[in-house]
Design an enzyme around this catalytic site. Structure first.
Site, mmCIF file in Angstrom:
data_model
loop_
_atom_site.group_PDB
_atom_site.id
_atom_site.type_symbol
_atom_site.label_atom_id
_atom_site.label_comp_id
_atom_site.label_asym_id
_atom_site.label_seq_id
_atom_site.Cartn_x
_atom_site.Cartn_y
_atom_site.Cartn_z
ATOM 1 N N SER A 272 0.820 -1.219 0.000
ATOM 2 C CA SER A 272 0.000 0.000 0.000
ATOM 3 C C SER A 272 0.851 1.264 0.000
ATOM 4 C CB SER A 272 -0.932 0.014 1.214
ATOM 5 O OG SER A 272 -0.199 -0.078 2.421
ATOM 6 N N ASP B 36 -3.243 7.280 9.914
ATOM 7 C CA ASP B 36 -3.230 5.939 10.482
ATOM 8 C C ASP B 36 -1.877 5.532 11.054
ATOM 9 O OD1 ASP B 36 -1.731 5.622 8.206
ATOM 10 O OD2 ASP B 36 -3.116 4.262 7.199
ATOM 11 N N HIS C 13 0.883 5.386 6.708
ATOM 12 C CA HIS C 13 1.055 6.012 5.401
ATOM 13 C C HIS C 13 1.369 7.497 5.546
ATOM 14 C CE1 HIS C 13 -1.502 2.437 4.633
ATOM 15 N NE2 HIS C 13 -0.706 2.316 3.575
#
Length: 656
Positions: free
Chosen positions: A94, A270, A273
């Site tokens: 991600s 979060d 990221h």
């Protein structure tokens, strides 16, 4: 003698070093540096800035400054020209996907972050024949190895640029075990020769893992620690750099993202990221926009007061919406802060309360005015405390906790539902409301002319709007967390169809409310409906202002400047701009109303700005960060005000 020595020394220096010799020295330096750079370029090849990927400093505002060159911000046309007939592949997890999206949006800012996140994402710009692919391989394993191996075969078209990297999934899935790290080393060792072979014909970059902000990580990511990430990075660097025995590795280490993350990861949503602020984004109701909003609203309210337009009911109703909008921002802003930061410490509360009340308290003492005289400040103060108590009381539900379990979202909605129930009860139970605020010492703060009816009326008039602001913040942050919104610079907030539909509904709602407010005939009836319907125009304005990407990305610095001192402008108007407790206009230059307004307005704005700066400076001095020192000062301040309130009560009794 001293003067003689000085003159002799001056002649001696001028004899050996003149302006002409300085210029010659500068020319020699330029030539030597040019030769050094030329030799360096010849030795290092076409890479004119090897520090671009490895070292530098993050200047903020999305600016990375390498140690040996300047970054160029590419326009869309320039990016396309550079990438004509190129194929770029991003392969990884991600975090690599985040780099992929940022890269693609340089070519096409309208590209949407949508679809299944755990699958391959293709992108192609046919006008420039540019192809960019994201290949979902969250672990360094056989799957990633097979993907890279295919590219090394002579018969297969290879990407011109490959950006690869992964580690956090291995840490997460295997709960941070040492066995997982050993397996990672084995897997990257088997991939290293393939990457090296591919690097002979393509540019290959291995992205080192960014640090995480451990306090923000959800429960299922707690095992991803910075200690583990450092171990995985060291393994990747050691293995990839030693993949060739006698020469320098052709696989380039991409550590820029890691260095930027060290400066920005604390702003992450979060903890894993990079925050949106380090990418080209413009958030809904961003700080500049809310300052602008406060600024023009405050200027309209000032004009309303000085022009005596309160006798016109349609104007009054529109001004009521502006006051409600200010309170809506209070609910939105403070809820967002507590929800994201989870900072329920006494220092934060004292900072806000001091900022709101310092000037008013001074004026109450000096001008002998009741606290309720400056009604808007008590209103904002009480609502701030309501927001704080709602979120701070057990169970404390914040974004960090809710990320790990959606059940907490339901718990927060129950809290908000209970708050709405309390608001409805107090709104329709005037007796209960008056009993609460008639208790000493609250009565000394909220009574006006011997009763609290005025306070009840003011509070009831905008009773739902702060709740609406809190609910809007919750929904917005939930959608943002799930990446439903497109907040890239210049992008519409939703897909084109949804954006156009919502814009149409918003414009119709905005105009409908304006027509209703303009046709209002009975002030009491309009005031009764206002708490329920004012949110319609507020939400309509927010959507009109934020759905179009361009409108969301720009703001008026003129209005934003006034917005930063809007509180001081509202309070100071009572004594500097207006007179006789707002029932008249301050006259400094008799006989010339226009010149009087110009001069008094200039003085008024300057004083408000200076008071704003003084308040901010005093807040840093009076409210220390150390809790023990802060509690001692609070005790002294509480004792002082208790003394004032007791003295005031004694004076009131003696008058009666």
């Amino acid at each position: 003698m001293a003067a003689l020595a000085y003159n002799l020394g001056k002649r001696e220096i001028n004899h050996y070093f003149s302006v002409r010799s300085a210029k010659v020295l500068a020319l020699v330096a330029v030539l030597l540096l040019a030769l050094c750079h030329l030799a360096s370029r010849r030795y290092r090849g076409n890479d004119s800035c090897e520090y671009l990927l490895s070292s530098g400093r993050f200047l903020g505002e999305k600016v990375w400054q390498p140690h040996s060159c300047m970054m160029h911000k590419y326009k869309i046309s320039e990016a396309k020209n550079c990438l004509v007939d190129k194929h770029i592949a991003f392969i990884g997890d991600s975090r690599i996907r985040q780099l992929f999206y940022s890269f693609v949006k340089i070519i096409n800012p309208q590209f949407k972050e949508e679809g299944n996140k755990h699958e391959n994402i293709p992108f192609e710009d046919k006008t420039a024949s540019v192809k960019v692919d994201f290949l979902w391989h969250p672990e360094v394993n056989g799957s990633m190895k097979q993907c890279i191996k295919v590219w090394t075969e002579d018969s297969v078209a290879k990407p011109h640029v490959v950006v690869a990297g992964a580690a956090t999934w291995s840490i997460k899935i295997h709960n941070g075990s040492n066995e997982a790290l050993s397996q990672y080393k084995m897997n990257i060792t088997s991939i290293a020769p393939l990457l090296e072979k591919l690097a002979k014909t393509s540019d290959v970059y291995w992205v080192l893992q960014d640090p995480v902000y451990e306090d923000l990580l959800s429960e299922n990511r707690k095992m991803i620690t910075n200690e583990k990430i450092d171990a995985y990075n060291e393994a990747a660097i050691s293995i990839l750099n030693s993949s060739t025995r006698n020469s320098k590795s052709n696989v380039k280490m991409f550590s820029v993202s890691k260095l930027i993350a060290q400066e920005t990861i604390m702003e992450s949503l979060d903890g894993l990221h990079l925050p949106e602020s380090s990418r080209e984004t413009t958030k809904v109701l961003n700080r500049e926009q809310t300052d602008e909003w406060k600024g023009w609203m405050q200027l309209v309210i000032l004009i309303y007061h000085i022009s005596g337009a309160s006798t016109f009911l349609p104007v009054y109703m529109h001004i009521r919406v502006l006051v409600a909008a200010y309170l809506f921002q209070t609910g939105y802003g403070h809820f967002s802060y507590f929800w994201i930061k989870g900072d329920f410490g006494i220092h934060r509360v004292c900072q806000v309360l001091f900022r709101l009340n310092f000037l008013v308290v001074v004026l109450c003492i000096v001008m002998d005015r009741p606290y309720q005289f400056y009604y808007f400040v008590p209103l904002v103060t009480v609502w701030f405390m309501v927001i704080y108590v709602t979120l701070a009381l057990w169970p404390q539900i914040i974004q960090k906790k809710a990320n790990g379990n959606c059940f907490w979202h339901f718990g927060l909605l129950l809290k908000l539902a209970f708050l709405l129930l309390c608001i409805c009860f107090l709104a329709y139970s005037q007796g209960a409301f008056e009993k609460i605020f008639s208790l000493w010492p609250l009565s000394k703060c909220f009574e006006l002319k011997g009763n609290v009816y005025e306070w009840w009326f003011r509070w009831r008039l905008d009773r739902y709007v702060v709740f609406h602001g809190m609910l809007f913040a919750f929904i917005y942050l939930a959608l943002q967390k799930r990446q439903v919104l497109s907040e890239g610079k210049g992008e519409p907030l939703f897909s084109n169809k949804v954006s156009n539909f919502l814009l149409f509904i918003s414009v119709v709602s905005f105009l409908t409310y304006s027509i209703w407010a303009s046709s209002c005939k009975n002030k009491a009836e309009c005031n009764e409906l206002h708490p329920s319907v004012s949110v319609v125009q507020i939400l309509a304005f927010i959507l009109i202002r934020n759905i179009p990407g361009y409108a969301r990305s720009v703001y008026s610095s003129f209005f934003a400047w006034f917005g930063k001192i809007s509180l001081e402008l509202f309070i100071c108007q009572y004594h500097i701009w207006l007179a006789a407790d707002t029932r008249g206009i301050l006259v400094l230059i008799p006989g010339n109303p226009m010149l009087n307004i110009i001069v008094s307005t200039f003085i008024f704005v300057c004083v408000a700005h200076e008071i704003s700066q003084i308040t901010n400076d005093l807040a840093q001095i009076i409210i220390p960060k150390d809790n023990s020192s802060l509690l001692k000062r609070l005790a002294c301040i509480a004792a002082f005000f208790c003394g004032l309130l007791i003295l005031s009560s004694v004076q009131d009794k003696s008058r009666h």
